[in-house]
Write an enzyme that holds these catalytic residues in place. Sequence first.
Site, short mmCIF file in Angstrom:
data_model
loop_
_atom_site.label_atom_id
_atom_site.label_comp_id
_atom_site.label_asym_id
_atom_site.label_seq_id
_atom_site.Cartn_x
_atom_site.Cartn_y
_atom_site.Cartn_z
CE LYS A 163 -4.24 -1.68 0.31
NZ LYS A 163 -5.30 -1.36 -0.68
CG ASP A 191 -3.88 -0.84 -4.07
OD1 ASP A 191 -4.15 0.08 -4.87
OD2 ASP A 191 -4.72 -1.38 -3.35
CD GLU A 218 -5.16 -2.97 -6.73
OE1 GLU A 218 -6.32 -2.95 -6.28
OE2 GLU A 218 -4.29 -3.78 -6.34
CG ASP A 243 -9.50 -1.66 -6.38
OD1 ASP A 243 -10.72 -1.94 -6.47
OD2 ASP A 243 -8.89 -1.68 -5.29
CE LYS A 267 -10.70 -4.11 -3.72
NZ LYS A 267 -10.15 -2.92 -3.02
#
Length: 370
Positions: A163, A191, A218, A243, A267
Site C-alpha cells: 500500500k 497499490d 494498481e 480497482d 470487489k
Amino acid sequence: MKITEIEIFAIHLPLHEPFIISYASYDTMPSIIVKLTTDNGMIGYGEAVPDDHVTGESFEGTFAVLKNTIAPKLIGMNPAHMERIHERMDAEIYGAPAAKAAIDIACYDVVGKALGVPVYDLLGGKYHDEFPITHVLSIGSPEKMAKEAEDRVAEGYRSLKMKVGTDVLGDVKRIEAVRKSVGEEIAIRVDVNQGWVNSSNTLKALNTLEHCSLDWLEQPVKADDIDAMVEIKSKTHVPLMIDEGLKGAREMREIIAKRAADKVNIKLMKCGGIYPAMKLAHMAEMAGIECQIGSMVESSVGSAAGFHVAFSKKIITSVELTGPLKFSEDIGNLTYDVPFIRLNEQAGLGVDVDEEALHRMTAYSEKVIG
C-alpha cells in the site's frame, strides 16, 4: 422458500494493528452483518463493508439503507431468485453496492444451505483447487515495510502487495526498500489507491522504478480518470490493474473499449455482490482481461463470498481477501492454510458464524420482519 426476517448488525472488527492506506487509517474495521431467515428455518449471512471513498457509502448510511429501504421490500421473496432480488433492490435505490452485496451474499448462503451445496456449485462449480495468498503491507516507513516484508517471506509468502500513495518520492523509497529486502524472486504488487492522482506523477514514479520488476501497479490515478490509465498503459511495460475505477458494467464497458488495463480488481462491495461480480467476470473473460477478486477487509463472511466467486472462474487468476488474517477476533471461522487458501465442501459459504462473538462486537442492530 421465502424470506421472513432480516436482522442487521453494525459491528466493529478488532485489528491486530492499524490498517493504513493512502486515504485512511483504521484501528478497527466497521462492518455490517446481515442475518437472513427463511420460512423453512434456514439462515444465511451476508456482509457490507462500505467505504466513503470507494463505494460512496458511509457505515451509518448503509445500515439505514438496509433497515429502511432494502430489507422491508425483500420480505416474502424467494432468495434463490437473484435476478428478481437485484431488480427489486435497484428499483428501491440507485447505487448502494455494499448494502446490496450484504443481501446478495446472504441469499447465496441460505440457498446453498437449503440445497446442501457450496456456493461455488451455484456458480458453475469449483475450477481452482487453491490460490496463493498475498500479504498486504500497510503504509509505513521504508524500513518498517521492508522488515515486515522480510518476515512474511520467511513465513512462506511468495507475493506481497504494498500500500502506497502518500507522496511519489517517498513511495519510490518504500518500494525500493521492500524489493531489496526480499530479493528478485518474490512478486511485488503496488497499490496506490488513487494516491498518485494523475498520469504525470505515475509515469515519473514508474520511470524511477524500472529496476524493481513490479508484478503490477494498481489504481495509481483518480478512479474516474480512465483516460489517464490508457496513457500510462501506452507508456510503460508494467502491467496495470484497475480497482476503484471499476464498479459495474458501465465502467467495464469503457475499460474494455479503451483497453485501459491489463487486469481488473472485482470487489463484491463495489459491484453489489456475487451475482453482479459474476457478470463482470464474464465481460472481462470475453475481452481477454484477467481478473482478481479483492476485498474491503471483510470478515470471514464477506471474504468467503469473494473466494467462492474466485474459485469458480478460470479468468480469475488472483485473489486478495486477507481480512480474517488481520483481525484479532472474527465472527466466522474461514480457515487459511498460509500461504494458500483452499475452500471446504460445506454447504453455503462454508463459514460457521459465532453468534456470541457477533453480538459482542455489535454496536447496534435492527430486525426487519414480515
